[in-house]
Design a protein around this motif. Structure first.
Motif, PDB file in Angstrom:
ATOM      1  N   VAL A   1       0.944  -1.182   0.024  1.00 27.46           N
ATOM      2  CA  VAL A   1       0.100   0.045   0.427  1.00 27.46           C
ATOM      3  C   VAL A   1       0.815   1.247  -0.269  1.00 27.46           C
ATOM      4  N   ALA A   2       1.444   1.262   0.827  1.00 23.92           N
ATOM      5  CA  ALA A   2       3.099   2.299   1.117  1.00 23.92           C
ATOM      6  C   ALA A   2       3.355   3.105   0.327  1.00 23.92           C
ATOM      7  N   ALA A   3       4.078   1.205  -1.731  1.00 25.22           N
ATOM      8  CA  ALA A   3       4.457   2.046  -2.139  1.00 25.22           C
ATOM      9  C   ALA A   3       3.527   2.499  -3.248  1.00 25.22           C
TER      10      ALA A   3
ATOM     11  N   VAL B   1       5.213   6.855   2.993  1.00 23.59           N
ATOM     12  CA  VAL B   1       3.422   6.586   3.320  1.00 23.59           C
ATOM     13  C   VAL B   1       3.652   6.038   5.175  1.00 23.59           C
ATOM     14  N   HIS B   2       2.776   7.201   5.895  1.00 23.26           N
ATOM     15  CA  HIS B   2       3.587   6.816   6.978  1.00 23.26           C
ATOM     16  C   HIS B   2       1.890   6.481   7.721  1.00 23.26           C
ATOM     17  N   PHE B   3       1.445   5.193   8.757  1.00 22.97           N
ATOM     18  CA  PHE B   3      -0.009   4.914   8.976  1.00 22.97           C
ATOM     19  C   PHE B   3      -0.541   4.997   9.993  1.00 22.97           C
ATOM     20  N   ASN B   4      -1.524   5.276   9.967  1.00 21.55           N
ATOM     21  CA  ASN B   4      -2.543   5.303  11.451  1.00 21.55           C
ATOM     22  C   ASN B   4      -4.141   4.850  11.038  1.00 21.55           C
ATOM     23  N   VAL B   5      -4.539   5.017  12.415  1.00 24.05           N
ATOM     24  CA  VAL B   5      -5.964   4.802  11.761  1.00 24.05           C
ATOM     25  C   VAL B   5      -7.359   5.282  11.615  1.00 24.05           C
ATOM     26  N   GLY B   6      -7.246   6.237  12.375  1.00 25.64           N
ATOM     27  CA  GLY B   6      -8.443   7.961  11.754  1.00 25.64           C
ATOM     28  C   GLY B   6      -7.822   8.822  11.950  1.00 25.64           C
TER      29      GLY B   6
ATOM     30  N   LEU C   1      -5.147  -2.019  -0.022  1.00 19.48           N
ATOM     31  CA  LEU C   1      -4.372  -2.543  -1.328  1.00 19.48           C
ATOM     32  C   LEU C   1      -5.679  -2.888  -2.437  1.00 19.48           C
ATOM     33  N   GLU C   2      -6.047  -3.653  -1.638  1.00 20.16           N
ATOM     34  CA  GLU C   2      -7.360  -4.174  -2.750  1.00 20.16           C
ATOM     35  C   GLU C   2      -8.272  -2.844  -3.165  1.00 20.16           C
ATOM     36  N   THR C   3      -8.406  -1.464  -2.659  1.00 19.22           N
ATOM     37  CA  THR C   3      -9.151  -0.951  -2.828  1.00 19.22           C
ATOM     38  C   THR C   3      -7.983   0.282  -4.235  1.00 19.22           C
ATOM     39  N   LEU C   4      -6.294   0.005  -3.931  1.00 20.97           N
ATOM     40  CA  LEU C   4      -5.906   0.999  -5.098  1.00 20.97           C
ATOM     41  C   LEU C   4      -5.940   0.256  -6.564  1.00 20.97           C
ATOM     42  N   LYS C   5      -5.682  -1.100  -6.035  1.00 22.51           N
ATOM     43  CA  LYS C   5      -6.349  -2.595  -7.228  1.00 22.51           C
ATOM     44  C   LYS C   5      -7.086  -1.662  -7.793  1.00 22.51           C
TER      45      LYS C   5
END
Ligand SMILES: Cc1ncc(COP(=O)(O)O)c(C=O)c1O
Length: 469
Positions: A97-99, A115-120, A336-340
């Protein structure tokens, strides 16, 4: 369930809520709140099975339709394979996802980043504030009047409305709020066609003298680290900026070494017909914050993209904002599926085509209720209806509230079928319907939406005052 069993069950739930639930984590825009039992596609269903056409889709968190099969399958697959993993270990979906996001930004803006992740969403805004503070050493931010960035303390400090800050004491790092180019209600009383972006020039003027309090000529620096923007204001009422405004703003910020942080939490992932709404503006932001639709409202995942030099591990070291659930594998699998899905299907074309059709229908509606509908506008499938009094400009919050409540009664009919309509009200005066339908909405559903809106305006405004169709 029978009607009486449903009524009893609802009464029980409401009684339990009154006794045991905090009301601080929600807002019931209708009392008692509506209870829904099921969701699918563009619809929420009540206990009796009445469909409510949803024109707000969980504030764009469910942009790709309720029960989207492809995304739910991805979640189910991950549930069976690797549903839990502490973030200190690695799993493939997070990195992919980040890539994908970083490569998209690099290709779109020509800038490398991470890319850096969190929840909300609010948490990701907090993380962006840390990145700005860390890289600039500054803890003051510009933000727009009417902007909304969330309700954690840091996010509240850069959100203009007092409703999110009153009760919580002094915000030493309160944003410096700047007028957003809300041309329908121009603060300066000017017209878009002739103003030459006067509001931008007023902002730029602040840097001319230290007496305006944002620029220290001796230090040759501003105390302000970043300007937080929404390309299209979400909670502020889906306000769409005039062409050219943001290019000028970016130039001014660049000259003063002020970063641009672009909040895409509500408008990102094709809500406006482009992957990022900021792509409409012709500028490259330094940081992009995202959330909501990335997982279609399934396991939450938010995050940010930042320019490499702001987020390089040497500058922003491991653990700077760590949170237990930050790159949770159920969230990353759906993301990941969303981005695909977004890569495989032509969302830009679909959303712009549907948006243009919906907006044309809203213009017809405005023609039937001129003045009461003071303005309609839209970018992609982010659409607005500004509800006004008969003078065509004074906000009519009561009428907007009435229409909202009537829509939730579930007693409208279209094509011989019973319906409800789910709307959301935003705007500085709480008189704007901010429409965020499913990006998978069909033309037939848009026709139903327009029909139901027409019925609601006619019903609530009084049949006698509506011109004959
Ligand atoms: C533009 C924008 N920023 C930030 C947020 C906060 O996100 P969350 O509610 O996920 O904390 C929202 C939520 O509505 C939003 O619309």
């Amino acid at each position: 369930m029978s009607d009486s069993a449903t009524t009893t069950r609802t009464a029980e739930l409401l009684a339990l809520e009154r006794q045991y639930c905090s009301f601080g984590d929600t807002v019931h825009y209708l009392e008692p709140p509506k209870v829904f039992a099921r969701c699918q596609g563009s619809y929420l269903y009540d206990d009796e099975g009445t469909p409510y056409l949803d024109l707000q889709m969980w504030y764009s968190a469910a942009s790709f339709g309720y029960g989207n099969q492809r995304l739910q399958e991805a979640l189910k697959r991950q549930l069976d394979r690797l549903p839990q993993l502490a973030c200190q270990y690695l799993h493939a979906e997070k990195v992919e996802v980040a890539a994908r996001l970083a490569r998209y930004c690099e290709q779109r803006f020509g800038v490398k980043g991470r890319v850096h992740f969190n929840v909300g969403g609010s948490q990701a805004i907090e993380d962006s504030l840390k990145i700005v503070r860390n890289s600039t050493g500054k803890n003051l931010m510009f933000a727009f009047m009417g902007g909304y960035h969330g309700r954690t303390l840091g996010a509240s400090a850069i959100t203009s409305s007092y409703r999110y800050r009153r009760r919580y004491g002094h915000f030493g790092d309160r944003g410096q709020f700047v007028f957003y180019p809300y041309c329908f209600r121009c603060l300066y009383g000017l017209r878009r066609e002739t103003c030459n972006l006067y509001c931008h020039d007023q902002f730029a003027k602040l840097f001319e003298s230290e007496y305006y309090g944002v620029w220290d000529p001796q230090a040759g620096a501003s105390e302000y680290g970043a300007f937080y923007i929404e390309a299209v204001q979400g909670t502020g009422g889906y306000v769409i900026p005039p062409p050219g405004y943001f290019r000028r703003l970016k130039e001014t910020c660049d000259q003063r070494k002020i970063l641009i942080v672009d909040d895409e939490i509500q408008m990102g992932f094709y809500r406006t017909g482009k992957f990022w709404a900021v792509e409409h503006l012709g500028i490259t932001p330094d940081i992009i914050v995202f959330g909501k639709a990335l997982t279609n409202g399934l396991n939450p995942l938010s995050g940010l993209w930042a320019r490499e030099d702001l987020i390089t591990p040497e500058l922003f070291p491991p653990g700077s904002t760590h949170s237990t659930f930050s790159s949770n594998p159920l969230g990353t699998a759906v993301a990941l599926e969303t981005l695909k899905m977004l890569e495989e299907e032509d969302y830009a074309a679909q959303v712009n085509e549907k948006g243009a059709y919906f907006l044309a229908g809203l213009r017809d509606l405005q023609g039937r209720y001129p003045r009461v509908i003071g303005q309609v506008d839209g970018l992609g499938l982010a659409l607005r209806i500004e509800v006004c009094q008969e003078d065509g400009i004074t906000p009519d919050r009561e009428l907007a509230d009435r229409i909202f409540a009537e829509g939730l009664k579930g007693d409208l009919t279209a094509g011989g079928r019973r319906y409800g309509l789910v709307l959301d009200i935003g705007g500085y005066y709480k008189n704007v319907f901010t429409l965020a339908p499913s990006l998978a909405i069909t033309r037939a559903e848009i026709d139903v939406a327009l029909d139901l809106l027409d019925q609601l305006f006619r019903r609530c405004r009084g049949a006698s005052s509506a011109p004959a169709r």
